[in-house]
Design a protein around this motif. Structure first.
Motif, PDB file in Angstrom:
ATOM      1  N   MET A  81       0.834  -1.181   0.000  1.00  0.00           N
ATOM      2  CA  MET A  81       0.000   0.000   0.000  1.00  0.00           C
ATOM      3  C   MET A  81       0.885   1.253   0.000  1.00  0.00           C
ATOM      4  N   TYR A 139      -3.641   8.309   1.787  1.00  0.00           N
ATOM      5  CA  TYR A 139      -4.353   7.150   2.324  1.00  0.00           C
ATOM      6  C   TYR A 139      -5.058   7.529   3.625  1.00  0.00           C
ATOM      7  N   THR A 193      -4.224  -7.920   7.008  1.00  0.00           N
ATOM      8  CA  THR A 193      -5.039  -6.718   6.801  1.00  0.00           C
ATOM      9  C   THR A 193      -6.175  -6.651   7.813  1.00  0.00           C
ATOM     10  N   PRO A 246     -11.951  -1.792   2.329  1.00  0.00           N
ATOM     11  CA  PRO A 246     -11.863  -2.205   0.920  1.00  0.00           C
ATOM     12  C   PRO A 246     -12.046  -1.040  -0.058  1.00  0.00           C
ATOM     13  N   LEU A 247     -12.956  -0.120   0.246  1.00  0.00           N
ATOM     14  CA  LEU A 247     -13.163   1.033  -0.635  1.00  0.00           C
ATOM     15  C   LEU A 247     -11.914   1.898  -0.720  1.00  0.00           C
ATOM     16  N   ARG A 274      -8.780   1.077  -0.038  1.00  0.00           N
ATOM     17  CA  ARG A 274      -7.694   0.362  -0.727  1.00  0.00           C
ATOM     18  C   ARG A 274      -7.926   0.347  -2.234  1.00  0.00           C
ATOM     19  N   PHE A 275      -9.181   0.162  -2.653  1.00  0.00           N
ATOM     20  CA  PHE A 275      -9.520   0.203  -4.082  1.00  0.00           C
ATOM     21  C   PHE A 275      -9.198   1.578  -4.663  1.00  0.00           C
ATOM     22  N   LEU A 276      -9.657   2.640  -4.014  1.00  0.00           N
ATOM     23  CA  LEU A 276      -9.386   3.998  -4.501  1.00  0.00           C
ATOM     24  C   LEU A 276      -7.886   4.283  -4.523  1.00  0.00           C
ATOM     25  N   ARG A 297      -5.390   2.177  -4.818  1.00  0.00           N
ATOM     26  CA  ARG A 297      -4.730   1.455  -5.921  1.00  0.00           C
ATOM     27  C   ARG A 297      -4.972   2.145  -7.262  1.00  0.00           C
ATOM     28  N   HIS A 298      -6.111   2.835  -7.405  1.00  0.00           N
ATOM     29  CA  HIS A 298      -6.396   3.533  -8.658  1.00  0.00           C
ATOM     30  C   HIS A 298      -5.755   4.914  -8.710  1.00  0.00           C
ATOM     31  N   PRO A 306      -1.409   3.587  -9.065  1.00  0.00           N
ATOM     32  CA  PRO A 306      -1.390   2.226  -9.614  1.00  0.00           C
ATOM     33  C   PRO A 306      -0.070   1.492  -9.399  1.00  0.00           C
ATOM     34  N   ALA A 347       0.025  -1.020  -6.474  1.00  0.00           N
ATOM     35  CA  ALA A 347      -0.726  -2.270  -6.559  1.00  0.00           C
ATOM     36  C   ALA A 347       0.108  -3.385  -7.175  1.00  0.00           C
TER      37      ALA A 347
END
Length: 164
Positions: free
Chosen positions: A1, A11, A85, A140-141, A143-145, A147-148, A151, A154
């Motif tokens: 991360m 983050y 995690t 999860p939200l 971490r998803f954001l 990673r985008h 990038p 990830a």
């Protein structure tokens, strides 16, 4: 991360925003007996106080302490990454919920001489929501954001396999 201080900051901002807005909406619903659209303005107003407090407490204190404790229970690189995690998130909530409940009690509830029982009740009310929200939605939200937004974080370098 996060791999740099800037990434840790982003983050932290994302995690703080989504945790605080959810908890403010939850508490607005608890106070009124139901969650309606009318709770949104008050939740965003309360964020003026709670967001900076949560960010400072999390970023400068708990984010330094929680991994030390969590990684004694689940070791990165040794244990399943989902377990690592999950344990890290649980330890963070265990510390952040009482801290933020303390501030919410002081700012919004005017506890007076009944501070301790009101604070403990606030913790008991908020902890299940904070834990579930963190584990199943916010974590999860974010971490998803993340990673985008970043990038390159990830992608992990897979070890070279011998003989190929």
């Amino acid at each position: 991360m996060p791999k740099t201080k800037f990434q840790e900051f982003i983050y932290g901002v994302l995690m703080t925003f989504f945790m605080v807005i959810a908890m403010e909406l939850y508490n607005a619903g608890v106070r009124s007996g139901t969650l309606t659209y009318s709770a949104f303005p008050s939740a965003f107003l309360e964020m003026r106080f709670m967001f900076p407090i949560c960010f400072v407490m999390g970023f400068f204190f708990i984010d330094r302490l929680a991994p030390k404790i969590a990684f004694k229970m689940a070791v990165p690189g040794k244990d399943n990454p989902v377990l690592v995690t999950t344990v890290r998130a649980c330890v963070t909530v265990v510390f952040m919920c009482p801290i933020m409940s303390f501030w919410a009690t002081m700012i919004f509830k005017q506890p007076g001489i009944n501070f301790l029982p009101i604070w403990l009740q606030t913790i008991a009310c908020n902890f299940p929501m904070a834990l579930c929200w963190q584990l199943f939605f916010c974590g999860p939200l974010v971490r998803f954001l993340f990673r985008h937004i970043f990038p390159s974080t990830a992608k992990s370098k897979a070890p070279a396999r011998a003989g190929l």
